[in-house]
Write an enzyme that holds these catalytic residues in place. Sequence first.
Site, mmCIF file in Angstrom:
data_model
loop_
_atom_site.group_PDB
_atom_site.id
_atom_site.type_symbol
_atom_site.label_atom_id
_atom_site.label_comp_id
_atom_site.label_asym_id
_atom_site.label_seq_id
_atom_site.Cartn_x
_atom_site.Cartn_y
_atom_site.Cartn_z
ATOM 1 N N ARG A 1 -4.542 0.199 6.898
ATOM 2 C CA ARG A 1 -4.032 -0.199 8.215
ATOM 3 C C ARG A 1 -3.576 1.010 9.043
ATOM 4 O O ARG A 1 -3.244 0.870 10.198
ATOM 5 C CB ARG A 1 -2.902 -1.228 8.087
ATOM 6 C CG ARG A 1 -3.461 -2.638 7.992
ATOM 7 C CD ARG A 1 -2.357 -3.659 7.978
ATOM 8 N NE ARG A 1 -1.545 -3.517 6.791
ATOM 9 C CZ ARG A 1 -1.889 -4.031 5.614
ATOM 10 N NH1 ARG A 1 -2.981 -4.715 5.490
ATOM 11 N NH2 ARG A 1 -1.111 -3.863 4.579
ATOM 12 N N ALA B 1 0.804 -1.224 0.000
ATOM 13 C CA ALA B 1 0.000 0.000 0.000
ATOM 14 C C ALA B 1 0.842 1.282 0.000
ATOM 15 O O ALA B 1 0.429 2.300 -0.557
ATOM 16 C CB ALA B 1 -0.949 0.000 1.197
ATOM 17 N N HIS C 1 -3.407 -9.955 -4.895
ATOM 18 C CA HIS C 1 -4.704 -9.705 -4.268
ATOM 19 C C HIS C 1 -5.769 -9.358 -5.311
ATOM 20 O O HIS C 1 -6.804 -8.790 -4.987
ATOM 21 C CB HIS C 1 -4.605 -8.579 -3.230
ATOM 22 C CG HIS C 1 -3.834 -8.966 -1.996
ATOM 23 N ND1 HIS C 1 -3.524 -8.069 -1.001
ATOM 24 C CD2 HIS C 1 -3.320 -10.158 -1.591
ATOM 25 C CE1 HIS C 1 -2.846 -8.700 -0.039
ATOM 26 N NE2 HIS C 1 -2.703 -9.959 -0.382
ATOM 27 N N CYS D 1 -24.842 -9.614 -12.707
ATOM 28 C CA CYS D 1 -24.445 -10.270 -13.957
ATOM 29 C C CYS D 1 -25.637 -10.224 -14.901
ATOM 30 O O CYS D 1 -26.754 -10.580 -14.519
ATOM 31 C CB CYS D 1 -24.031 -11.707 -13.682
ATOM 32 S SG CYS D 1 -23.767 -12.669 -15.183
ATOM 33 N N CYS E 1 -18.730 -12.761 -12.059
ATOM 34 C CA CYS E 1 -19.919 -13.472 -11.608
ATOM 35 C C CYS E 1 -19.455 -14.833 -11.091
ATOM 36 O O CYS E 1 -18.790 -15.572 -11.808
ATOM 37 C CB CYS E 1 -20.895 -13.638 -12.766
ATOM 38 S SG CYS E 1 -22.268 -14.745 -12.351
HETATM 39 ZN ZN ZN Z 1 -23.290 -14.804 -14.406
#
Ligand code: ZN
Length: 254
Positions: free
Chosen positions: A41, A29, A125, A159, A133
Amino acid sequence: MTTASVSRDAARLAELIRSSSRTVVLTGAGISVPSGIPDFRTPGKGLWEKVNPMEVAHIDVFRREPDRFWHFYGQRFSSLKDVQPNDAHRAVADLERRGLVRGVITQNIDRLHRAAGSQRVVEVHGSIEYCVCLDCRGRVHHDRIVEQVEAGLTGAPECEACISPLKPNVVLFGEMLPEDAMSEAYDLASEADLMIAIGSSLEVYPVASLPEVTLEAGGRLALVTQGRTPYDRRADVKLAGDVVQELSQVLQAI
Ligand code: ZN
C-alpha cells in the site's frame, strides 16, 4: 542498559502487558518491512511498482488466466524465499514464550512469525507455506513451487493428480477470508484484555474490526505503528516510531 533509555510510552505498554492476562497481538505489513518485504500500500515500492495488485492478485484473474496470474505471483514467491524474521517478530515470539501473549493474529502471508518461534499464529490471509488445488484440495509445499519457478516455469504450476493450476494458499483480492481462522481471531479478540496492534493501518476489513471486538468486550488497545489508524483516539497508548526499536524498548521495560 538502564530503563532511562525507555520512552514513557514504551514503559506504559510494558506495564499494560504485565497487568494483563489475556493479551493478543495483531500484526500487519509494517512488522515485516524491516525484513525487506515492502508494504504494497506504500506507492512506488518494489514488486508492486509496475502492477496494480488489486488487478493482478485477484481470484478472477487466477480463474480466467492462471498463467498470467503466476507470471506475477511467481516472482513474489521467489522473493519471499530467503526473507528472515526481524527483532520485532522475535519480540512477539519472546512475549508468547514468557506467557505474556496468548497468540498472534496476522494479516501477513510471509510465515515470519512462525520462523521467529511464535507457536499460536492465526493467519487470517493464509500463507505461502502451501499451494492448493481447487479441484482435489491437494497441497504442494512452497519449496517445490519455488524450485519450479527458479527452473524457469513462468506459467501456473500444476496439481500432479488433476493437472489443474495450483493456487497459493493465500487470500486473493475478491476472496473471502478463511472461516476457521477468522473465527479463532474473533475468539482471541473478544477474550483479550489487551490487544496490541503492530504494523497495521487497521483499515482492511474484516481484520480492522478486531480491535473493536476487544474494546467492546472491555479490553484495552495498544498501537505500535507508524502512520494514523482509525483507532488512534481509542488506544491507551500509541508507539509511532520504528517497530523494531519500539518493541525492543518495551521488552527492556518488562
Ligand atoms: Zn488436484
